[in-house]
Design a protein around this motif. Sequence first.
Motif, PDB file in Angstrom:
ATOM      1  N   PRO A   1       0.826  -1.216   0.000  1.00 61.27           N
ATOM      2  CA  PRO A   1       0.000   0.000   0.000  1.00 61.27           C
ATOM      3  C   PRO A   1       0.856   1.262   0.000  1.00 61.27           C
ATOM      4  O   PRO A   1       1.915   1.327   0.628  1.00 61.27           O
ATOM      5  CB  PRO A   1      -0.791  -0.113   1.314  1.00 61.27           C
ATOM      6  CG  PRO A   1      -0.762  -1.561   1.667  1.00 61.27           C
ATOM      7  CD  PRO A   1       0.548  -2.076   1.170  1.00 61.27           C
ATOM      8  N   LEU A   2       0.366   2.288  -0.720  1.00 60.38           N
ATOM      9  CA  LEU A   2       1.001   3.599  -0.685  1.00 60.38           C
ATOM     10  C   LEU A   2       0.469   4.343   0.534  1.00 60.38           C
ATOM     11  O   LEU A   2      -0.749   4.486   0.688  1.00 60.38           O
ATOM     12  CB  LEU A   2       0.688   4.379  -1.960  1.00 60.38           C
ATOM     13  CG  LEU A   2       1.217   3.776  -3.259  1.00 60.38           C
ATOM     14  CD1 LEU A   2       0.666   4.547  -4.460  1.00 60.38           C
ATOM     15  CD2 LEU A   2       2.736   3.780  -3.277  1.00 60.38           C
ATOM     16  N   PRO A   3       1.347   4.831   1.425  1.00 60.53           N
ATOM     17  CA  PRO A   3       0.894   5.428   2.680  1.00 60.53           C
ATOM     18  C   PRO A   3       0.479   6.894   2.541  1.00 60.53           C
ATOM     19  O   PRO A   3       1.178   7.699   1.934  1.00 60.53           O
ATOM     20  CB  PRO A   3       2.120   5.299   3.587  1.00 60.53           C
ATOM     21  CG  PRO A   3       3.286   5.373   2.638  1.00 60.53           C
ATOM     22  CD  PRO A   3       2.815   4.732   1.347  1.00 60.53           C
ATOM     23  N   LEU A   4      -0.668   7.224   3.117  1.00 55.06           N
ATOM     24  CA  LEU A   4      -1.149   8.605   3.170  1.00 55.06           C
ATOM     25  C   LEU A   4      -1.593   8.896   4.598  1.00 55.06           C
ATOM     26  O   LEU A   4      -2.724   8.587   4.987  1.00 55.06           O
ATOM     27  CB  LEU A   4      -2.305   8.823   2.195  1.00 55.06           C
ATOM     28  CG  LEU A   4      -1.936   8.990   0.722  1.00 55.06           C
ATOM     29  CD1 LEU A   4      -3.186   8.905  -0.140  1.00 55.06           C
ATOM     30  CD2 LEU A   4      -1.205  10.304   0.487  1.00 55.06           C
ATOM     31  N   PHE A   5      -0.697   9.485   5.363  1.00 57.17           N
ATOM     32  CA  PHE A   5      -0.999   9.799   6.754  1.00 57.17           C
ATOM     33  C   PHE A   5      -0.780  11.289   6.994  1.00 57.17           C
ATOM     34  O   PHE A   5       0.012  11.936   6.319  1.00 57.17           O
ATOM     35  CB  PHE A   5      -0.101   8.985   7.697  1.00 57.17           C
ATOM     36  CG  PHE A   5      -0.342   7.503   7.614  1.00 57.17           C
ATOM     37  CD1 PHE A   5      -1.404   6.918   8.293  1.00 57.17           C
ATOM     38  CD2 PHE A   5       0.479   6.705   6.844  1.00 57.17           C
ATOM     39  CE1 PHE A   5      -1.635   5.561   8.205  1.00 57.17           C
ATOM     40  CE2 PHE A   5       0.266   5.340   6.752  1.00 57.17           C
ATOM     41  CZ  PHE A   5      -0.795   4.765   7.443  1.00 57.17           C
ATOM     42  N   GLY A   6      -1.504  11.818   7.957  1.00 57.66           N
ATOM     43  CA  GLY A   6      -1.355  13.236   8.268  1.00 57.66           C
ATOM     44  C   GLY A   6      -2.672  13.856   8.690  1.00 57.66           C
ATOM     45  O   GLY A   6      -3.620  13.168   9.076  1.00 57.66           O
ATOM     46  N   ALA A   7      -2.721  15.182   8.580  1.00 58.85           N
ATOM     47  CA  ALA A   7      -3.914  15.914   9.006  1.00 58.85           C
ATOM     48  C   ALA A   7      -5.062  15.661   8.036  1.00 58.85           C
ATOM     49  O   ALA A   7      -4.859  15.362   6.859  1.00 58.85           O
ATOM     50  CB  ALA A   7      -3.606  17.405   9.079  1.00 58.85           C
ATOM     51  N   ASP A   8      -6.268  15.779   8.568  1.00 58.10           N
ATOM     52  CA  ASP A   8      -7.481  15.642   7.762  1.00 58.10           C
ATOM     53  C   ASP A   8      -7.609  16.893   6.886  1.00 58.10           C
ATOM     54  O   ASP A   8      -7.848  17.996   7.384  1.00 58.10           O
ATOM     55  CB  ASP A   8      -8.693  15.513   8.694  1.00 58.10           C
ATOM     56  CG  ASP A   8      -9.988  15.225   7.955  1.00 58.10           C
ATOM     57  OD1 ASP A   8     -10.142  15.691   6.809  1.00 58.10           O
ATOM     58  OD2 ASP A   8     -10.859  14.553   8.524  1.00 58.10           O
ATOM     59  N   ARG A   9      -7.438  16.736   5.575  1.00 52.02           N
ATOM     60  CA  ARG A   9      -7.478  17.877   4.669  1.00 52.02           C
ATOM     61  C   ARG A   9      -8.860  18.515   4.598  1.00 52.02           C
ATOM     62  O   ARG A   9      -8.997  19.709   4.341  1.00 52.02           O
ATOM     63  CB  ARG A   9      -7.002  17.455   3.276  1.00 52.02           C
ATOM     64  CG  ARG A   9      -5.534  17.083   3.236  1.00 52.02           C
ATOM     65  CD  ARG A   9      -5.068  16.606   1.875  1.00 52.02           C
ATOM     66  NE  ARG A   9      -3.664  16.236   1.926  1.00 52.02           N
ATOM     67  CZ  ARG A   9      -2.652  17.088   1.784  1.00 52.02           C
ATOM     68  NH1 ARG A   9      -2.912  18.373   1.550  1.00 52.02           N
ATOM     69  NH2 ARG A   9      -1.401  16.689   1.845  1.00 52.02           N
ATOM     70  N   ARG A  10      -9.883  17.720   4.819  1.00 54.92           N
ATOM     71  CA  ARG A  10     -11.239  18.295   4.824  1.00 54.92           C
ATOM     72  C   ARG A  10     -11.420  19.213   6.022  1.00 54.92           C
ATOM     73  O   ARG A  10     -12.028  20.284   5.910  1.00 54.92           O
ATOM     74  CB  ARG A  10     -12.276  17.165   4.835  1.00 54.92           C
ATOM     75  CG  ARG A  10     -12.393  16.438   3.519  1.00 54.92           C
ATOM     76  CD  ARG A  10     -13.567  15.483   3.525  1.00 54.92           C
ATOM     77  NE  ARG A  10     -13.348  14.338   4.381  1.00 54.92           N
ATOM     78  CZ  ARG A  10     -12.852  13.164   3.963  1.00 54.92           C
ATOM     79  NH1 ARG A  10     -12.516  13.005   2.694  1.00 54.92           N
ATOM     80  NH2 ARG A  10     -12.705  12.144   4.784  1.00 54.92           N
ATOM     81  N   GLU A  11     -10.880  18.798   7.177  1.00 59.57           N
ATOM     82  CA  GLU A  11     -10.951  19.655   8.367  1.00 59.57           C
ATOM     83  C   GLU A  11     -10.158  20.944   8.148  1.00 59.57           C
ATOM     84  O   GLU A  11     -10.595  22.029   8.533  1.00 59.57           O
ATOM     85  CB  GLU A  11     -10.410  18.913   9.584  1.00 59.57           C
ATOM     86  CG  GLU A  11     -11.308  17.775  10.086  1.00 59.57           C
ATOM     87  CD  GLU A  11     -12.572  18.278  10.752  1.00 59.57           C
ATOM     88  OE1 GLU A  11     -12.646  19.490  11.060  1.00 59.57           O
ATOM     89  OE2 GLU A  11     -13.494  17.481  10.950  1.00 59.57           O
ATOM     90  N   GLN A  12      -8.998  20.819   7.514  1.00 57.42           N
ATOM     91  CA  GLN A  12      -8.183  22.005   7.247  1.00 57.42           C
ATOM     92  C   GLN A  12      -8.903  22.966   6.307  1.00 57.42           C
ATOM     93  O   GLN A  12      -8.869  24.191   6.500  1.00 57.42           O
ATOM     94  CB  GLN A  12      -6.847  21.573   6.635  1.00 57.42           C
ATOM     95  CG  GLN A  12      -5.922  20.881   7.613  1.00 57.42           C
ATOM     96  CD  GLN A  12      -4.603  20.491   6.961  1.00 57.42           C
ATOM     97  OE1 GLN A  12      -4.554  20.162   5.772  1.00 57.42           O
ATOM     98  NE2 GLN A  12      -3.533  20.509   7.730  1.00 57.42           N
ATOM     99  N   ALA A  13      -9.561  22.423   5.295  1.00 60.07           N
ATOM    100  CA  ALA A  13     -10.296  23.278   4.346  1.00 60.07           C
ATOM    101  C   ALA A  13     -11.444  23.998   5.030  1.00 60.07           C
ATOM    102  O   ALA A  13     -11.683  25.181   4.759  1.00 60.07           O
ATOM    103  CB  ALA A  13     -10.811  22.418   3.201  1.00 60.07           C
TER     104      ALA A  13
END
Length: 253
Positions: free
Chosen positions: A236-248
């Motif tokens: 799997p390609l990893p995508l971790f971090g802040a919720d971009r929807r919350e940031q928007a």
Amino acid sequence: MAARPRSEPFAERACPYGVCDGSGWILGPEDTARECECREERLKRGRVRGVASAIPPRYRGVSLDRPPVSDMRRDLTTRHVIGAVEDYIGKLDANLAEGRGLWLMGNTGTGKTTLGMLVAKAALAAGKSVAVYFTPKLLTRIRQTYQATDSEDAYDAFFRRLTSVDLLYIDDLGSERHTDWVVEQLYALVNERYENRRSMLVTSNADQDVEEGRRRLGEQIGARTVSRLIEICDDPLPLFGADRREQARAVDA
């Protein structure tokens, strides 16, 4: 063989090669006909009718050059994943011919579904057959085949369509309720595509670690299914971090 151009179910569509009249047949001397190159492609599209292939409205504008994907390309933590997705799209024909897929794993709101829709959109634009399903909706659709008048034929027909498309995109794998029936259905589907070298695009959730996410998914859908997904999609390609929807939402507030 006499040509019957308007008896075909796809006769109203133009030939992509500009050779036949849209019927899939080329009329020759003495009213004989031979198959056009477009015929097999049209028949294949007919065989996969009944699967969800449309990109949801929210994702129809996804592009490498527009946010959030363009933002992810500039982000040091995610640009390698964007590069891998871009490379996959750039070699789309070869990847689909060889049955290679993609698996995106990460926490909520990190862009997994957006990138999945980007690949599906590119495949559709290239004239490939694509099925797009959110996992619980896919399982609901399978259950509905059992309620059809002839349930065995309905299930078999839908299963054949799912396993025949060039690319099957299953979003949010592991979000479904765990039952023996779910494990059986997902294994049958993934195994069939694995054995026939058919590509899959998968997204799944994990909190902060791919290995842990893979282990938990194995508990949810079965280790055999996860093993075959790795064979199809690689790690799997990893995508971790802040919720971009919350940031928007925070920026808009």
